[in-house]
Design an enzyme around this catalytic site. Structure first.
Site, mmCIF file in Angstrom:
data_model
loop_
_atom_site.group_PDB
_atom_site.id
_atom_site.type_symbol
_atom_site.label_atom_id
_atom_site.label_comp_id
_atom_site.label_asym_id
_atom_site.label_seq_id
_atom_site.Cartn_x
_atom_site.Cartn_y
_atom_site.Cartn_z
ATOM 1 N N THR A 91 -2.544 -0.416 10.348
ATOM 2 C CA THR A 91 -2.264 -0.495 8.916
ATOM 3 C C THR A 91 -3.163 0.440 8.122
ATOM 4 O O THR A 91 -4.162 0.968 8.630
ATOM 5 C CB THR A 91 -2.481 -1.930 8.416
ATOM 6 O OG1 THR A 91 -3.869 -2.273 8.573
ATOM 7 C CG2 THR A 91 -1.623 -2.926 9.183
ATOM 8 N N GLU B 164 0.456 -17.157 5.041
ATOM 9 C CA GLU B 164 -0.163 -16.349 3.998
ATOM 10 C C GLU B 164 -0.199 -17.167 2.708
ATOM 11 O O GLU B 164 0.753 -17.899 2.414
ATOM 12 C CB GLU B 164 0.643 -15.053 3.784
ATOM 13 C CG GLU B 164 0.132 -14.135 2.700
ATOM 14 C CD GLU B 164 -1.311 -13.725 2.918
ATOM 15 O OE1 GLU B 164 -2.142 -14.081 2.049
ATOM 16 O OE2 GLU B 164 -1.614 -13.075 3.936
ATOM 17 N N PHE C 36 -5.152 -0.490 5.894
ATOM 18 C CA PHE C 36 -6.439 -1.161 5.825
ATOM 19 C C PHE C 36 -7.314 -0.757 7.012
ATOM 20 O O PHE C 36 -8.498 -0.453 6.859
ATOM 21 C CB PHE C 36 -6.227 -2.672 5.821
ATOM 22 C CG PHE C 36 -7.496 -3.474 5.828
ATOM 23 C CD1 PHE C 36 -8.200 -3.701 4.663
ATOM 24 C CD2 PHE C 36 -7.997 -3.991 7.013
ATOM 25 C CE1 PHE C 36 -9.376 -4.433 4.664
ATOM 26 C CE2 PHE C 36 -9.175 -4.723 7.032
ATOM 27 C CZ PHE C 36 -9.869 -4.937 5.856
ATOM 28 N N ASP D 146 -10.847 -12.146 5.826
ATOM 29 C CA ASP D 146 -11.870 -11.784 4.841
ATOM 30 C C ASP D 146 -13.252 -12.038 5.434
ATOM 31 O O ASP D 146 -13.550 -13.158 5.859
ATOM 32 C CB ASP D 146 -11.688 -12.629 3.574
ATOM 33 C CG ASP D 146 -12.471 -12.085 2.391
ATOM 34 O OD1 ASP D 146 -13.589 -11.562 2.600
ATOM 35 O OD2 ASP D 146 -11.976 -12.190 1.258
#
Length: 271
Positions: free
Chosen positions: A250, A120, A252, A177
């Site tokens: 999640t 990350e 998201f 993304d």
């Protein structure tokens, strides 16, 4: 995923003078990052509790990789020794873009026989992952999660030079993304070059798992992965995979469902 904050370029790393790369002595750095990266630097701040956690525990989890030029770069001479990092020899699972650590921490808890490396670039996400790991360890009556490590670095560089060839049991890329604007497609992580790098680090029979809620990106993923000679679709040419049951649901993903976007899971095997 961390909260969106104003993006900044991935600024050059400023090492001590004695450690600063010199292009004259390091010709392999002369063309460093001539291609777009799949992320932008963000100025996200840590909360007070995250700062304390980071100060106390980041040394336990975070692999201090040597840098090349940018802050998220990795010196191409550095090669990860997973056995030394984890203190044992075990199958290695790598998650690229681990966000807040939902999936990787749950996996490390429920699958202690394998080691997990979370990749990350955003410090708040890393700090949140450490806090989550500490809570999980406490619930198990142990000091953290010994089979979890983190690295703050550009994934492409890790796959190209840092991680030894054929050393990864599974490689996870969940909801990268999508860079949905056409002019930004060049920043997408999953490209033909990525497919080749994934094939490089996976052991024969190793698995690449992906998920996206952006239909057009899923099509691109299938196109580039099907074209790589080192990978084969576990469910037949061009097919989607069933939802990976160990991928944690999640917030998201819930938002994607609420917005009416379908989740595409993909599973490829290293030949």
């Amino acid at each position: 995923m961390s909260q969106p904050v104003p993006p900044q370029p991935d600024a050059p790393h400023q090492p001590d003078a004695a450690d600063r790369p010199d292009a004259a002595d390091r010709p392999e750095l002369a063309g460093f990052r001539t291609k777009p990266v799949s992320f932008v630097r963000r100025s996200g701040r840590l909360t007070d509790s995250q700062k304390r956690m980071w100060a106390e525990r980041h040394g336990t989890y975070l692999i201090d990789v040597p840098r090349a030029i940018a802050r998220t770069s990795v010196d191409p001479r550095y090669v990860l020794d997973a056995a030394a990092v984890f203190g044992r020899t075990a199958p290695l699972v790598v998650e690229i873009g681990s966000g807040l650590g939902d999936a990787v921490v749950e996996a490390a808890v429920t699958d202690p026989a394998r080691d997990y490396l979370a990749v990350e670039v955003y410090q708040p996400g890393l700090a949140h992952t450490i806090a989550r790991a500490e809570r999980a360890g406490a619930a198990l009556g142990q000091d953290g999660l010994p089979n979890l490590r983190l690295v703050q670095a550009n994934a492409a560089e890790l796959l190209e030079t840092t991680i030894p060839a054929g050393s990864v049991d599974e490689l996870w890329v969940f909801f990268p993304d999508p860079w949905h604007k056409a002019r930004h497609h060049k920043r997408r992580l999953v490209t033909a070059e990525f497919a080749a790098l994934a094939a490089r680090v996976l052991r024969p029979g190793g698995i690449l798992r992906l998920a996206t809620d952006w239909a057009e990106y899923a099509e691109q993923m299938v196109e580039v992965l099907e074209a790589d000679a080192g990978l084969t679709n576990a469910h037949g040419a061009g097919a989607l995979a069933p939802r990976f049951e160990r991928r944690v649901l999640t917030g998201f993903e819930r938002k994607a469902h609420q917005a009416g976007r379908k989740i595409a899971d993909l599973e490829y095997v290293r030949r």
